[in-house]
Every structure is written in structure tokens, then in C-alpha cells.
Design a protein around this motif. Structure first.
Motif, PDB file in Angstrom:
ATOM      1  N   LYS A  78      19.338 -18.164 -18.313  1.00  0.00           N
ATOM      2  CA  LYS A  78      18.950 -19.067 -17.373  1.00  0.00           C
ATOM      3  C   LYS A  78      18.687 -19.952 -16.932  1.00  0.00           C
ATOM      4  O   LYS A  78      17.370 -20.701 -15.845  1.00  0.00           O
ATOM      5  CB  LYS A  78      18.774 -17.934 -16.018  1.00  0.00           C
ATOM      6  N   LYS A  80      15.485 -20.734 -18.322  1.00  0.00           N
ATOM      7  CA  LYS A  80      14.001 -19.651 -18.791  1.00  0.00           C
ATOM      8  C   LYS A  80      13.194 -19.851 -19.730  1.00  0.00           C
ATOM      9  O   LYS A  80      13.876 -20.070 -21.053  1.00  0.00           O
ATOM     10  CB  LYS A  80      13.509 -18.060 -18.105  1.00  0.00           C
ATOM     11  N   ALA A 225       6.428 -26.499 -17.462  1.00  0.00           N
ATOM     12  CA  ALA A 225       7.381 -25.539 -17.451  1.00  0.00           C
ATOM     13  C   ALA A 225       6.748 -24.269 -18.157  1.00  0.00           C
ATOM     14  O   ALA A 225       6.404 -23.389 -17.976  1.00  0.00           O
ATOM     15  CB  ALA A 225       9.107 -26.075 -17.334  1.00  0.00           C
ATOM     16  N   ARG A 229       5.027 -20.948 -17.142  1.00  0.00           N
ATOM     17  CA  ARG A 229       5.673 -19.595 -18.598  1.00  0.00           C
ATOM     18  C   ARG A 229       4.349 -18.786 -18.519  1.00  0.00           C
ATOM     19  O   ARG A 229       4.306 -17.766 -19.049  1.00  0.00           O
ATOM     20  CB  ARG A 229       6.721 -20.198 -19.565  1.00  0.00           C
ATOM     21  N   GLU A 232       2.603 -17.265 -16.217  1.00  0.00           N
ATOM     22  CA  GLU A 232       3.743 -16.391 -15.649  1.00  0.00           C
ATOM     23  C   GLU A 232       3.491 -14.970 -16.719  1.00  0.00           C
ATOM     24  O   GLU A 232       3.242 -13.641 -16.632  1.00  0.00           O
ATOM     25  CB  GLU A 232       4.942 -16.339 -15.506  1.00  0.00           C
TER      26      GLU A 232
END
Length: 255
Positions: A78, A80, A225, A229, A232
Motif C-alpha cells: 500500500k 507504506k 515520509a 514512519r 508512528e
């Protein structure tokens, strides 16, 4: 009928019938959940069998480079950001044996699309993003479909084709073909064409389709990005720690 099934020939036919039915069930559900389950099973068996080699690679890497494993960011399922691992100080293809851990963690498949650098994702159009409907693989689907003249655009199209199919028998055929080629001593990456020489970003720059300013913006987007990450991951780690601590602090029988 029952008498026939009790004979050796009948038992053999019954076993063959059961195997065929099981394979058909797996094939029908392969792209939905069986592929992930089989990936995990293969990686688990591989890790157990190859555990002495994995331990040896870890020890060698630690003695040579200080770190047993290093991780690099790629674009995964996806689109990611995922981190794929390799042994830090192993120069041969043995360093990629660490990818068994990535398969176990669900970041990688045994067979899948080609892993992509995060920066390259900034230059892919919407149609090419269909390739991210499948996880990247240790073995690329391009082993069967690729060629020495393969371009990045063709790679994206073939990866998208694989992502839409994901058939068990195709994956088995691909692994058999790779094994036969390896035993013959065939060069392993001729099927990747221009994609093995440099990244997509560098190739577009070489063609004159983008400029240095575009590359710089892509790098900034990639860094953002990756940073998101990391945030997260840190958040999930902290949340897990908080939940664990709360469970410890809560007296038994109180909710």
C-alpha cells in the motif's frame, strides 16, 4: 466402492483427490489470505533450518561492523514505508538471509514485486501505484516476465500485473525456475534490465525527464515520509509500554 477404496489403488486415488481439493482451496484463497499464511510458514521453517547460519552471520557482522543487522527503508504494501533488514558486514548474498525475519513480520513475501526506494515513489504516476497492492518479495515476479532490456515503466506494469493475479502455481513455477537457473550458474539479475543499474530517480534524471530541483524535492518528501514512519513506530511502542504498565498497576479483579 468402499471395497475399492480400501485397496492400495483406491487409497492412492483418494489421497490424490484430497491433495487436488486442498490445492484448489488454497489457490482460490491464495491472494486473499493463504499467500500470507504460506509466506509465514515457509519463513518459519527456513528460520528454524537455517538458524545456525543466521547465528553465524550475526556473530560475524557484530565482530566486523558492530551491528548484527541493519535496516533500510523501502516502499512496501500500500505504498507504506517499511524497513527491510540485512546483515551489516556480510558481502555475499548471504546478507539477505535476514529477510526471513521481514517475512515473519509481514513486511515481505517470498515472491512479490520488486522493493522500491522511498525517493522513487515521488515520480510514479497513479497507474503505476497498482504495484503496491502486493508486498515486495525476496524473489521478484520479474524472474519469469523480465528481460535484459526491461525498463522501469515495464517493470511497474509487470509488477501491477502480478499484484492483480498472485496465483500459487505461478509462484511455485517462479521459484522452480529460479532454482534451476541458480543450479545452472545463470546470472541472477539479467531479467531486471535497466532497473539493476540505478534507481528510478537517477534514471529519470539521466533521461532528462526531471531536474536536480525535482530530485531534491523528492528527497525531502522521502525524508518526511521516513520521519513520519519513525514517529508512528515510536508512538506504537510507547502505547504498548503504557498498556503493559497499566495492566501491571491494575490490581487483580478491578476493571
Amino acid at each position: 466402492m468402499l471395497e475399492f477404496l480400501s485397496t492400495p489403488a483406491g487409497i492412492a486415488i483418494l489421497i490424490i483427490f484430497i491433495v487436488i481439493v486442498v490445492l484448489l482451496i488454497i489457490e482460490v484463497n491464495y491472494r486473499f489470505f493463504m499467500k500470507v499464511a504460506l509466506d509465514f510458514l515457509v519463513a518459519l521453517i527456513g528460520t528454524i533450518i537455517w538458524s545456525p547460519g543466521l547465528i553465524a552471520c550475526t556473530i560475524i557482522s557484530k565482530r566486523r561492523g558492530g551491528d548484527g543487522l541493519v535496516s533500510k527503508p523501502y516502499l512496501g504494501y500500500k505504498g507504506k514505508v517499511v524497513y527491510l533488514h540485512e546483515f551489516s558486514a556480510i558481502k555475499s548474498h548471504m546478507r539477505y538471509c535476514a529477510r526471513l525475519f521481514d517475512i515473519l513480520a509481514g513486511r515481505l513475501s517470498v515472491v512479490g514485486v520488486t522493493p522500491m526506494n522511498v525517493e522513487d515513489g515521488a515520480f510514479m504516476d497513479d497507474a503505476q501505484l497498482d504495484r503496491f497492492n502486493a508486498r515486495p518479495g525476496v524473489f521478484s515476479c520479474l524472474i519469469t516476465w523480465g528481460s535484459e532490456d526491461l525498463t522501469y515503466e515495464e517493470m511497474f506494469a509487470l509488477d501491477a500485473k502480478y499484484a492483480s493475479k498472485r496465483e500459487m502455481f505461478f509462484d511455485l513455477w517462479l521459484l522452480i525456475r529460479h532454482a534451476v537457473g541458480f543450479c545452472r550458474g545463470e546470472r541472477g539479475q539479467t531479467y531486471l534490465g535497466e532497473t539493476v543499474d540505478c534507481d528510478f530517480t537517477a534514471k529519470l534524471l539521466e533521461r532528462g525527464q526531471i531536474h536536480e530541483a525535482d530530485v531534491q524535492r523528492a528527497k525531502e518528501c522521502a525524508e518526511e515520509a521516513i520521519e513520519n514512519r519513525e514517529k508512528e513506530k515510536a508512538f506504537k511502542k510507547q502505547r504498548s509500554a503504557n498498556l503493559y504498565n497499566n495492566n501491571i498497576d491494575t490490581p487483580p479483579g478491578t476493571n
